[in-house]
Motif scaffolding. Structure first.
Motif, PDB file in Angstrom:
ATOM      1  N   GLU A  46      -3.724 -15.112   9.081  1.00 34.15           N
ATOM      2  CA  GLU A  46      -3.448 -14.294  10.255  1.00 34.15           C
ATOM      3  C   GLU A  46      -2.300 -13.313  10.030  1.00 34.15           C
ATOM      4  OE1 GLU A  46      -5.149 -14.351  13.363  1.00 34.15           O
ATOM      5  OE2 GLU A  46      -6.570 -15.372  12.053  1.00 34.15           O
ATOM      6  N   MET A  47      -1.678 -13.346   8.842  1.00 36.62           N
ATOM      7  CA  MET A  47      -0.517 -12.503   8.552  1.00 36.62           C
ATOM      8  C   MET A  47      -0.838 -11.527   7.419  1.00 36.62           C
ATOM      9  SD  MET A  47       2.144 -15.704   8.749  1.00 36.62           S
ATOM     10  CE  MET A  47       3.556 -14.862   8.096  1.00 36.62           C
ATOM     11  N   PHE A  48      -0.080 -10.428   7.379  1.00 39.35           N
ATOM     12  CA  PHE A  48      -0.309  -9.431   6.330  1.00 39.35           C
ATOM     13  C   PHE A  48       0.972  -8.658   6.048  1.00 39.35           C
ATOM     14  CE2 PHE A  48      -1.682  -7.848  10.466  1.00 39.35           C
ATOM     15  CZ  PHE A  48      -1.003  -6.645  10.593  1.00 39.35           C
ATOM     16  N   ILE A  49       1.022  -8.093   4.839  1.00 38.60           N
ATOM     17  CA  ILE A  49       2.148  -7.251   4.428  1.00 38.60           C
ATOM     18  C   ILE A  49       1.906  -5.842   4.957  1.00 38.60           C
ATOM     19  CG2 ILE A  49       3.331  -6.175   2.474  1.00 38.60           C
ATOM     20  CD1 ILE A  49       2.695  -8.644   0.824  1.00 38.60           C
ATOM     21  N   VAL A  50       2.925  -5.274   5.589  1.00 40.09           N
ATOM     22  CA  VAL A  50       2.846  -3.887   6.041  1.00 40.09           C
ATOM     23  C   VAL A  50       3.450  -2.977   4.976  1.00 40.09           C
ATOM     24  CG1 VAL A  50       3.603  -2.241   7.801  1.00 40.09           C
ATOM     25  CG2 VAL A  50       2.900  -4.550   8.469  1.00 40.09           C
ATOM     26  N   ASP A  51       4.608  -3.371   4.435  1.00 39.85           N
ATOM     27  CA  ASP A  51       5.261  -2.536   3.426  1.00 39.85           C
ATOM     28  C   ASP A  51       6.308  -3.343   2.674  1.00 39.85           C
ATOM     29  OD1 ASP A  51       5.752  -0.205   2.003  1.00 39.85           O
ATOM     30  OD2 ASP A  51       7.082   0.656   3.512  1.00 39.85           O
ATOM     31  N   VAL A  52       6.506  -2.999   1.419  1.00 39.01           N
ATOM     32  CA  VAL A  52       7.592  -3.549   0.605  1.00 39.01           C
ATOM     33  C   VAL A  52       8.237  -2.372  -0.108  1.00 39.01           C
ATOM     34  CG1 VAL A  52       8.197  -5.002  -1.364  1.00 39.01           C
ATOM     35  CG2 VAL A  52       6.457  -5.791   0.239  1.00 39.01           C
ATOM     36  N   THR A  53       9.562  -2.227   0.092  1.00 36.75           N
ATOM     37  CA  THR A  53      10.276  -1.166  -0.611  1.00 36.75           C
ATOM     38  C   THR A  53      11.446  -1.787  -1.364  1.00 36.75           C
ATOM     39  OG1 THR A  53      11.710  -0.680   1.285  1.00 36.75           O
ATOM     40  CG2 THR A  53       9.688   0.607   1.087  1.00 36.75           C
ATOM     41  N   ILE A  54      11.713  -1.224  -2.529  1.00 34.59           N
ATOM     42  CA  ILE A  54      12.843  -1.678  -3.343  1.00 34.59           C
ATOM     43  C   ILE A  54      13.584  -0.432  -3.812  1.00 34.59           C
ATOM     44  CG2 ILE A  54      13.576  -2.972  -5.377  1.00 34.59           C
ATOM     45  CD1 ILE A  54      10.902  -4.516  -5.212  1.00 34.59           C
ATOM     46  N   SER A  55      14.841  -0.324  -3.434  1.00 33.84           N
ATOM     47  CA  SER A  55      15.630   0.848  -3.834  1.00 33.84           C
ATOM     48  C   SER A  55      16.137   0.660  -5.261  1.00 33.84           C
ATOM     49  CB  SER A  55      16.819   1.033  -2.888  1.00 33.84           C
ATOM     50  OG  SER A  55      17.806   0.054  -3.141  1.00 33.84           O
ATOM     51  N   SER A  56      16.723   1.706  -5.807  1.00 37.64           N
ATOM     52  CA  SER A  56      17.271   1.628  -7.171  1.00 37.64           C
ATOM     53  C   SER A  56      18.453   0.663  -7.234  1.00 37.64           C
ATOM     54  CB  SER A  56      17.695   3.019  -7.646  1.00 37.64           C
ATOM     55  OG  SER A  56      18.648   3.553  -6.745  1.00 37.64           O
ATOM     56  N   ALA A  57      19.063   0.362  -6.074  1.00 37.83           N
ATOM     57  CA  ALA A  57      20.183  -0.593  -6.017  1.00 37.83           C
ATOM     58  C   ALA A  57      19.688  -2.013  -5.712  1.00 37.83           C
ATOM     59  CB  ALA A  57      21.182  -0.158  -4.964  1.00 37.83           C
ATOM     60  N   ASN A  58      18.372  -2.225  -5.825  1.00 30.34           N
ATOM     61  CA  ASN A  58      17.739  -3.518  -5.549  1.00 30.34           C
ATOM     62  C   ASN A  58      17.905  -3.979  -4.103  1.00 30.34           C
ATOM     63  OD1 ASN A  58      16.395  -3.996  -7.939  1.00 30.34           O
ATOM     64  ND2 ASN A  58      18.128  -5.048  -8.874  1.00 30.34           N
ATOM     65  N   ASN A  64      13.317  -4.416   1.084  1.00 31.21           N
ATOM     66  CA  ASN A  64      12.905  -4.470   2.487  1.00 31.21           C
ATOM     67  C   ASN A  64      11.439  -4.863   2.542  1.00 31.21           C
ATOM     68  OD1 ASN A  64      15.282  -3.569   3.995  1.00 31.21           O
ATOM     69  ND2 ASN A  64      14.992  -1.661   2.855  1.00 31.21           N
ATOM     70  N   VAL A  65      11.160  -5.958   3.244  1.00 31.31           N
ATOM     71  CA  VAL A  65       9.806  -6.469   3.379  1.00 31.31           C
ATOM     72  C   VAL A  65       9.436  -6.424   4.858  1.00 31.31           C
ATOM     73  CG1 VAL A  65       8.315  -8.482   3.088  1.00 31.31           C
ATOM     74  CG2 VAL A  65      10.093  -7.999   1.389  1.00 31.31           C
ATOM     75  N   TYR A  66       8.289  -5.819   5.154  1.00 27.21           N
ATOM     76  CA  TYR A  66       7.782  -5.774   6.524  1.00 27.21           C
ATOM     77  C   TYR A  66       6.465  -6.526   6.567  1.00 27.21           C
ATOM     78  CZ  TYR A  66      11.305  -2.189   7.059  1.00 27.21           C
ATOM     79  OH  TYR A  66      12.499  -1.520   7.067  1.00 27.21           O
ATOM     80  N   VAL A  67       6.424  -7.567   7.391  1.00 23.92           N
ATOM     81  CA  VAL A  67       5.215  -8.377   7.548  1.00 23.92           C
ATOM     82  C   VAL A  67       4.837  -8.409   9.021  1.00 23.92           C
ATOM     83  CG1 VAL A  67       5.546  -9.810   5.494  1.00 23.92           C
ATOM     84  CG2 VAL A  67       6.599 -10.496   7.634  1.00 23.92           C
ATOM     85  N   ASP A  68       3.557  -8.604   9.280  1.00 20.73           N
ATOM     86  CA  ASP A  68       3.071  -8.678  10.650  1.00 20.73           C
ATOM     87  C   ASP A  68       1.932  -9.684  10.690  1.00 20.73           C
ATOM     88  OD1 ASP A  68       2.826  -8.136  13.346  1.00 20.73           O
ATOM     89  OD2 ASP A  68       2.420  -6.000  13.104  1.00 20.73           O
ATOM     90  N   GLY A  69       1.479  -9.964  11.888  1.00 15.97           N
ATOM     91  CA  GLY A  69       0.376 -10.895  12.060  1.00 15.97           C
ATOM     92  C   GLY A  69      -0.502 -10.441  13.202  1.00 15.97           C
ATOM     93  N   PHE A  70      -1.759 -10.864  13.176  1.00 17.72           N
ATOM     94  CA  PHE A  70      -2.694 -10.473  14.226  1.00 17.72           C
ATOM     95  C   PHE A  70      -2.256 -11.031  15.580  1.00 17.72           C
ATOM     96  CE2 PHE A  70      -5.318 -10.225  10.349  1.00 17.72           C
ATOM     97  CZ  PHE A  70      -5.580  -8.868  10.402  1.00 17.72           C
ATOM     98  N   ASN A  71      -1.492 -12.101  15.560  1.00 19.60           N
ATOM     99  CA  ASN A  71      -0.949 -12.688  16.791  1.00 19.60           C
ATOM    100  C   ASN A  71       0.567 -12.539  16.842  1.00 19.60           C
ATOM    101  OD1 ASN A  71      -3.527 -13.679  17.663  1.00 19.60           O
ATOM    102  ND2 ASN A  71      -3.343 -15.255  16.096  1.00 19.60           N
ATOM    103  N   GLY A  72       1.089 -11.535  16.163  1.00 17.92           N
ATOM    104  CA  GLY A  72       2.532 -11.345  16.088  1.00 17.92           C
ATOM    105  C   GLY A  72       3.110 -12.196  14.966  1.00 17.92           C
ATOM    106  N   ILE A  73       4.421 -12.160  14.835  1.00 19.18           N
ATOM    107  CA  ILE A  73       5.089 -12.928  13.783  1.00 19.18           C
ATOM    108  C   ILE A  73       6.399 -13.471  14.350  1.00 19.18           C
ATOM    109  CG2 ILE A  73       6.250 -10.944  12.755  1.00 19.18           C
ATOM    110  CD1 ILE A  73       5.413 -12.389  10.013  1.00 19.18           C
ATOM    111  N   THR A  74       6.724 -14.687  13.973  1.00 20.78           N
ATOM    112  CA  THR A  74       7.930 -15.323  14.500  1.00 20.78           C
ATOM    113  C   THR A  74       9.091 -15.174  13.528  1.00 20.78           C
ATOM    114  OG1 THR A  74       7.476 -17.459  13.460  1.00 20.78           O
ATOM    115  CG2 THR A  74       6.506 -17.078  15.649  1.00 20.78           C
ATOM    116  N   ILE A  75      10.281 -15.421  14.041  1.00 14.74           N
ATOM    117  CA  ILE A  75      11.476 -15.393  13.197  1.00 14.74           C
ATOM    118  C   ILE A  75      11.363 -16.465  12.115  1.00 14.74           C
ATOM    119  CG2 ILE A  75      13.960 -15.860  13.190  1.00 14.74           C
ATOM    120  CD1 ILE A  75      14.048 -14.529  15.973  1.00 14.74           C
TER     121      ILE A  75
END
Length: 154
Positions: free
Chosen positions: A18-30, A33-44
């Motif tokens: 029910e969950m999926f990755i929206v985006d993963v970014t990695i800067s040159s300074a490491n 940032n990971v963005y995840v979501d779910g069809f029923n939302g996502i909890t902390i």
């Protein structure tokens, strides 16, 4: 620099169907940032589980990094097809490649694009008052510049 695919693999280990990755970014300074979501939302708690899995499987002695795991938020534009699937049957706002703004009900989504139903009061020939006109817009993903959920407090 930490490999993006390694982070994606570590994130996927903690996601259910029910969950999926929206985006993963990695800067040159490491800065990861990971963005995840779910069809029923996502909890902390789900974000924490993803964060811990990534953090415990990367070696800070080898490369230092910062990590942030969160949901993309309601005001952010859609980045993956699963977000369109999540909002099927709900109101969204689309900016087309021609810079036309459309606001309506997301009726369907497919591998190729979406069907958006808009309704607007327009002057119709033969009527004195404006009439409600309903239109269906078939849009391919490459014809969409941006799309996001409409927040309503009704």
């Amino acid at each position: 620099m930490i490999a993006k695919q390694k982070v994606i693999d570590l994130v996927n280990e903690r996601l259910d169907d029910e969950m999926f990755i929206v985006d993963v970014t990695i800067s040159s300074a490491n800065d990861i940032n990971v963005y995840v979501d779910g069809f029923n939302g996502i909890t902390i708690e789900q974000c924490i589980a993803v964060s811990r899995n990534v953090e415990h499987n990367l070696d800070r002695d080898e490369e230092d990094f910062s990590l942030q795991v969160s949901s993309p938020g309601l005001t952010e534009s859609f980045k993956v097809k699963q977000q369109y699937e999540k909002y099927t049957g709900k109101e969204i706002e689309v900016l087309t490649a021609d810079n036309e703004k459309l606001k309506g009900l997301l009726l369907e989504n497919s591998d190729d694009g979406i069907v958006l139903e808009t309704s607007k009061r327009e002057k119709v020939e033969g009527h004195k008052k404006k009439q409600m006109v309903v239109k269906k817009h078939i849009l391919k993903y490459d014809e969409i510049k941006s799309a996001k959920a409409v927040i309503s407090f009704k």
